[in-house]
Design an enzyme around this catalytic site. Structure first.
Site, PDB file in Angstrom:
ATOM      1  CE  LYS A   1      -1.574   4.280   5.833  1.00 46.51           C
ATOM      2  NZ  LYS A   1      -2.871   4.016   6.243  1.00 46.51           N
TER       3      LYS A   1
ATOM      4  CE  LYS B   1      -2.792  -0.614   3.657  1.00 42.17           C
ATOM      5  NZ  LYS B   1      -3.941  -0.494   4.471  1.00 42.17           N
TER       6      LYS B   1
HETATM    7  N1  C2G Z   1     -10.426   6.687   9.623  1.00 42.10           N
HETATM    8  C1  C2G Z   1     -11.335   7.720   9.844  1.00 42.10           C
HETATM    9  N2  C2G Z   1     -11.008   8.847  10.464  1.00 42.10           N
HETATM   10  C2  C2G Z   1      -9.698   9.055  10.448  1.00 42.10           C
HETATM   11  C3  C2G Z   1      -8.635   8.229  10.154  1.00 42.10           C
HETATM   12  C4  C2G Z   1      -9.077   7.035   9.563  1.00 42.10           C
HETATM   13  O1  C2G Z   1     -12.613   7.466   9.718  1.00 42.10           O
HETATM   14  N3  C2G Z   1      -9.450  10.431  10.808  1.00 42.10           N
HETATM   15  C5  C2G Z   1     -10.839   5.441   8.908  1.00 42.10           C
HETATM   16  C6  C2G Z   1     -10.577   5.141   7.582  1.00 42.10           C
HETATM   17  O2  C2G Z   1     -11.613   5.914   6.598  1.00 42.10           O
HETATM   18  C7  C2G Z   1     -10.459   3.567   7.431  1.00 42.10           C
HETATM   19  C8  C2G Z   1     -10.168   3.306   8.784  1.00 42.10           C
HETATM   20  O3  C2G Z   1     -10.125   4.366   9.711  1.00 42.10           O
HETATM   21  O4  C2G Z   1     -11.773   3.238   6.941  1.00 42.10           O
HETATM   22  C9  C2G Z   1      -8.594   2.803   8.946  1.00 42.10           C
HETATM   23  O5  C2G Z   1      -7.976   3.914   8.424  1.00 42.10           O
HETATM   24  P1  C2G Z   1      -6.230   3.527   7.916  1.00 42.10           P
HETATM   25  O6  C2G Z   1      -5.733   2.665   9.191  1.00 42.10           O
HETATM   26  O7  C2G Z   1      -5.605   4.764   7.379  1.00 42.10           O
HETATM   27  O8  C2G Z   1      -6.532   2.586   6.730  1.00 42.10           O
HETATM   28  P2  C2G Z   1      -6.113   2.644   5.309  1.00 42.10           P
HETATM   29  O9  C2G Z   1      -4.582   2.813   5.187  1.00 42.10           O
HETATM   30  O10 C2G Z   1      -6.981   3.572   4.513  1.00 42.10           O
HETATM   31  O11 C2G Z   1      -6.303   0.986   4.811  1.00 42.10           O
HETATM   32  O12 C2G Z   1      -8.202  -2.429   2.025  1.00 42.10           O
HETATM   33  C10 C2G Z   1      -8.355  -1.273   2.684  1.00 42.10           C
HETATM   34  C11 C2G Z   1      -7.115  -0.583   3.236  1.00 42.10           C
HETATM   35  O13 C2G Z   1      -6.508  -1.665   4.046  1.00 42.10           O
HETATM   36  C12 C2G Z   1      -7.501   0.500   3.989  1.00 42.10           C
END
Ligand code: C2G
Length: 141
Positions: A48, A46
């Protein structure tokens, strides 16, 4: 009683993550919430890097009252199999992913819910960096 699933890295757990998981669990209507936590290897795919390794991120997400099961997220293509294996009724993601997973509607309902603004793992890292003492011995507190 429905089964809801969502996925994410969940690094540096914060209230935006918790709010997403709380609302996803609410959408289960007394049912269960499954979270696919990205493995360290998948994070690399990803583009990340996470501060905490997978085993620690898994343990923290498992400790959240809204979460019933944590599974590893190892690649982009596993979602349909997860949905079928766990008889998932609803796939939920924050709306920063709006539209990205609409193809999953062939397998279950798909919903995007609003992200919590102003907070992110990146913001936390920046805040820590700015407030970290400059003293070279500070690391031994
Ligand atoms: N999220 C949120 N508010 C934030 C930060 C994150 O609602 N301020 C939500 C994101 O929208 C996501 C979840 O928390 O639904 C997890 O966020 P991340 O850990 O950043 O996940 P991400 O890197 O977006 O990976 O297959 C899908 C991916 O694995 C998503």
């Amino acid at each position: 009683m429905r089964t809801v699933i969502t996925y994410g890295t969940y690094d540096l757990l914060h209230y935006g993550h918790i709010e997403l998981l709380r609302r996803a669990k609410e959408m289960a209507g007394g049912g269960r919430l499954i979270v696919g936590v990205s493995t360290d290897e998948f994070n690399t795919q990803k583009g990340k890097t996470s501060h905490f390794e997978y085993s620690k991120r898994k343990k923290m997400v498992e400790a959240i009252r809204y979460v019933d099961l944590v599974i590893p997220e190892e690649d982009w293509s596993q979602k349909p199999a997860d949905i079928q294996h766990h008889s998932v009724d609803l796939f939920v993601m924050g709306d920063d992913w709006q539209g990205e997973f609409d193809d999953l509607s062939a397998f279950c309902e798909v919903a995007y819910i609003s992200r919590t603004p102003e907070i992110s793992s990146t913001v936390i890292k920046q805040a820590i960096h700015q407030t970290a003492p400059k003293n070279k011995d500070a690391g031994h507190e």
